[in-house]
Structure formats: structure tokens, C-alpha cells
Write an enzyme that holds these catalytic residues in place. Sequence first.
Site, PDB file in Angstrom:
ATOM      1  N   CYS A  88       0.888  -1.242  -0.060  1.00  0.00           N
ATOM      2  CA  CYS A  88      -0.045   0.190   0.127  1.00  0.00           C
ATOM      3  C   CYS A  88       0.987   1.191  -0.086  1.00  0.00           C
ATOM      4  CB  CYS A  88      -0.951  -0.160   1.172  1.00  0.00           C
ATOM      5  SG  CYS A  88      -2.267   1.159   1.069  1.00  0.00           S
ATOM      6  N   HIS A 184      -3.750  -5.029   0.649  1.00  0.00           N
ATOM      7  CA  HIS A 184      -3.284  -5.539   1.962  1.00  0.00           C
ATOM      8  C   HIS A 184      -3.225  -7.338   2.076  1.00  0.00           C
ATOM      9  CE1 HIS A 184      -2.568  -1.657   4.099  1.00  0.00           C
ATOM     10  NE2 HIS A 184      -3.791  -1.397   3.314  1.00  0.00           N
ATOM     11  N   GLU A 186      -1.632  -8.866   4.210  1.00  0.00           N
ATOM     12  CA  GLU A 186      -1.625  -9.360   5.408  1.00  0.00           C
ATOM     13  C   GLU A 186      -2.917  -9.492   6.123  1.00  0.00           C
ATOM     14  OE1 GLU A 186      -1.160  -6.413   4.335  1.00  0.00           O
ATOM     15  OE2 GLU A 186      -1.121  -4.612   5.834  1.00  0.00           O
TER      16      GLU A 186
END
Length: 544
Positions: A88, A184, A186
Amino acid sequence: MSAEEMHSVYDTILILDFGSQYSHLITRRCREINVYCEMLPCTQKLKDLKWKPKGIILSGSPYSVYDPESPHVDPDVFTAGVPVLGICYGLQEIALSHGGKVEAHSQREYGYAKIKVEKTGIAHADRLYDGIEMEEDGGLQVWMSHGDQLTSLPPNFMTIASTPTSPFTSIAHKSQDIFGVQFHPEVSHSPKGKEVIAAFVKNVCGIQGGWSMDSFIPKEIARIREICGEKGQVIGAVSGGVDSTVAAKLMHEAIGDRFHAIMVDNGVLRKDEGAKVHEMLTKNLGVNLTVIDASELFLGRLKGVEDPEKKRKIIGNTFIEVFEAEAAKLEAAAEKELEEKGGEAKGKIEWLLQGTLYPDVIESISFKGPSATIKTHHNVGGLLENMKLKLIEPLRELFKDEVRALGRLLDIPAHLVGRHPFPGPGLAIRILGEVTKDQIKILQQADDIYIDEIRAAGLYDQISQAFVALLPVKAVGVAGDMRTYDQVVALRAVSTEDFMTADWFVFPPQVLKKISSRITNEVKGVNRVVYDVTSKPPGTVEWL
Ligand code: XMP
């Protein structure tokens, strides 16, 4: 194993934190694939690191790269010959520093998106998505959360994945191992995100993994021994909670009797907790424990205080004072023994053990961002500035479930490892008004019934944390034929993976019914029970 040795045995991923609320999840995903990683603030200079990372991940951020206040990455990151993955804001930092263009998106892109991976035919660039099976429609579901986006590629970069609205969702340098993803990977809303991180770590950085909780124990024991030296002594608070128990056991393994466990009864513990903890720690763990009743001191200082942060600070500071006094007492006793019996002099008590966990660290002292100070958890931010004891925090890198895994490896009994967390400031942050003996008694009784019924219903292990909060409001009720005007209690129960976000727990109605009936019948001063249906965010787990 020292920290330096750790880096030489395990290839390490360096995560540079730009303040995103998701940064800690990158750490988590790396650990889940058995890769050792360390997260440092984005201001970290590579030249100041005593070890060389095998890969670097740049996190997201609440900032815009063009914001005059925005943090920027150390340029050495791109010339160190170490693979880099920007997530990001991290992607935007890569783009900006290589001559790309980032602009504000007309609308913040937040939520699910489908990316299409584009094979470039350039072997090194294709490794980021190598081996990841695409969904039936050929795409990959990911989670986006950004306001700015890349509008023109930097020279020497190419697109390796896109969406219809974002042509540069994922980019790679044509000849160097520098990658960026706008989404993202994660977060769990990117179902295959962990595989993207694994592809970077394993395919690109060439790390095979091998780090595990088993290796944490010898490493941490060695680190504790190194810190404490031959003779250094440590004093530590134990509360009966998982964190302090695990920390105490680890300390005991590392330095034996040079660790002194102290349980302070601060007057705001759960019902009969002092006695229960004493038995658990001495019987189950063999830890040498002193119980100090300082309840009058704590309650005296809490008199008239309603502000939650003030309560935390008072309790945190009083704790330290009590510890320092106890450390001085122990040292005086050791000196007396030396005078009377002779033998070798003992070292000074220089250290204070704290069971601080990673989420406490992030929420209390993160790099500026939305995860900046939310609450001053007393064991992180509320300590005395002129404290003489130095802090030792063996669990500082770990998440709660990792601490539990560690507890099991350390042979701590299951009922202890599985206990719900209990905050350091105790019931003081669950009494929403002034903390008085009457209020404590009401809360202790209600909480005891609540937990008792949760256990009886077999739900304790399904809930991450359950407790009662005592509200400073009165409501009208009726008991027999009499009007009552008594207090309201709120029941809270949450499910969470790591306490950074949490969902309220869905109880079977008959369990709530029984709890409510018992509390209103058995606890004098309470005539109404409400159930808290707020998730985190926007709420927090505790009410204060
Ligand atoms: P919050 O309320 O911040 O809670 O969502 C997350 C977890 O942290 C615990 N907590 C604390 N623990 N000192 C502690 O040791 C504190 O001041 C403190 N405040 C919250 C909370 O019980 C939950 O497990």
C-alpha cells in the site's frame, strides 16, 4: 542465543512500520510461515542495524506520500541489494522514490477487489505470484484500503497485477527484486494474501523458515542471562494471568532463584484472586512468591478518581513504588544474611520483569498513526519517569496466542494457560465511576457469577475474554412488591485472535438468562443487567 546470533542462525525479514493499523499483521503472517522477522519504525536507518536483513517489507500508513509530515523510507533500502516488498503506502513510497506518480484517488478505495495477475515472462518478476492458485474466474480476491494510488509507473518498473480501476495494483522492478502491492496481503480479508507474503519471503528472498516457538525459548533464556549477567537479580509482578505467569516461568528457567516473583494485592483484583494465585504459582510452578497486601495504599490513592487514564497512571506508579520498596527490602535481607552467615555477595536487584505483549506495545507507543496511543496500558506507558528499576520484557515480541503456545511448551498447566486475560489496573478500569470498597465488592460478586456460569455452560474456552463492567448509573426496578433504585452492570464477552480487533460473543439466550437472574438475585445493589454488543473497533475490549 544472543539477538545477534539469532540473526545469524535465522534469516530475518525486516518490517519497516509506517504506522498502519495492519502493520503487526505482517509480523504475524511471517511467523505463521515460520520465518523470523522484526518490525522497526520506518525511521530506522539500515546503516545503524547491527544485522543484515534477508528481505525488507514496507508497511502501509495512514499518511499520503505527499503529506509534508509523511514519513519516508531510508534510500539505502533500495541500494542494499536486499529484496523489498512495499505494501500500500509501501508501494507508493517505492514508486515515488523511483520517479513514479502517486495521486489522490477520487474516492477512497476500501473493501474487496479482484486482481488479475499478469505474467510478464520475466522470471524474477513472476515469482511474487508463483505457485499461487488463482480462483475459478482467474482472479484473486484481495482487500484494499487506500486513498492515493499510483497513476504512472516509475521507469524500469512493470505491472504484474491490476484491477479494472487500478492498473498498477502490483508492480515489480524489471531487474531488481523490488515489488509493490497496493492491496493488503497481511489481512485475513485477502484470503491468499499470506501466500503472497510467503512467495516474497520464500521465492524472492530465498528464506526457508525454520523459526518456531521452540526456538524462542532458548533464545530468550540466553538473552535474559546475557542481560542479567552473572549475578543480576530480577523482581517481577505476577498476577495469575497468562502473560505474567509465562514470563515468570521463563525467568525462573533462565536465572532460577535470582528471580523474585511478587504478587501485589492492589485491592482491585477479582474475588479471592490473591489466595488462588498464590496456590497456583507455588503449587504448579515452583516459583518463589511473595504476596504483598497493598490494597489500602492503592485504594487510598484511587479515592475520588474517575478518569480512566488517571486510574491507570496511579495504579502503574503505585505498583512500581511497591516493587522498589520490596526490592530494597530483599536487598537489605540479603546483606544482613551476608553479614551474619558470610559467603558470596548477591547481585543487586536491578530489573523489573513485565509481561508486556506486542499489541500493548503497538497500542501504547506506535509510530504516529491510527494505532497511536489508544490507551496507556499500565505496563507500557504508565511507568514512573524516574523509576530506578530497569525493564525486562521477554514477551514483548509476542501475540497472546503465541504466549499461550509458549506456556504449553514450558509445561504450564492447561487451566492456567487458558485463562482469559486480566488487565493490570484490574477492576479499577471496570468500575466506571469512583473506585470504592462497596463498588469493588459488587463487581467482584457479579463477575464471579458471570464467569462461573460461562464455565458451567462449557463456553469459557470459546470466549477470548469475558468480564463485567459496573456502570455509574442507577435504574428503577422492582423486587417483590418494592421499588428498587440500583446500579446497572454490563456483561462483556469477546472473541478475538489478537485483541487488536474483536467481535462480541453470541451467547445462547438461556445462558444470558441464567446469568442475569443470578446477578440480580444474588448481588445486592444491582437490579439490571445489559449485554454489550459492540465490536472492536469502534469499541475497545475494556470499557475504560
Ligand atoms: P482494549 O480495552 O485496549 O483491551 O481493547 C485489549 C486487551 O488489553 C487489556 N488491557 C490492559 N491490560 N493494562 C493491561 O495490562 C491495561 O491498562 C489494559 N487495558 C486493557 C484488555 O483487558 C484486553 O485483554
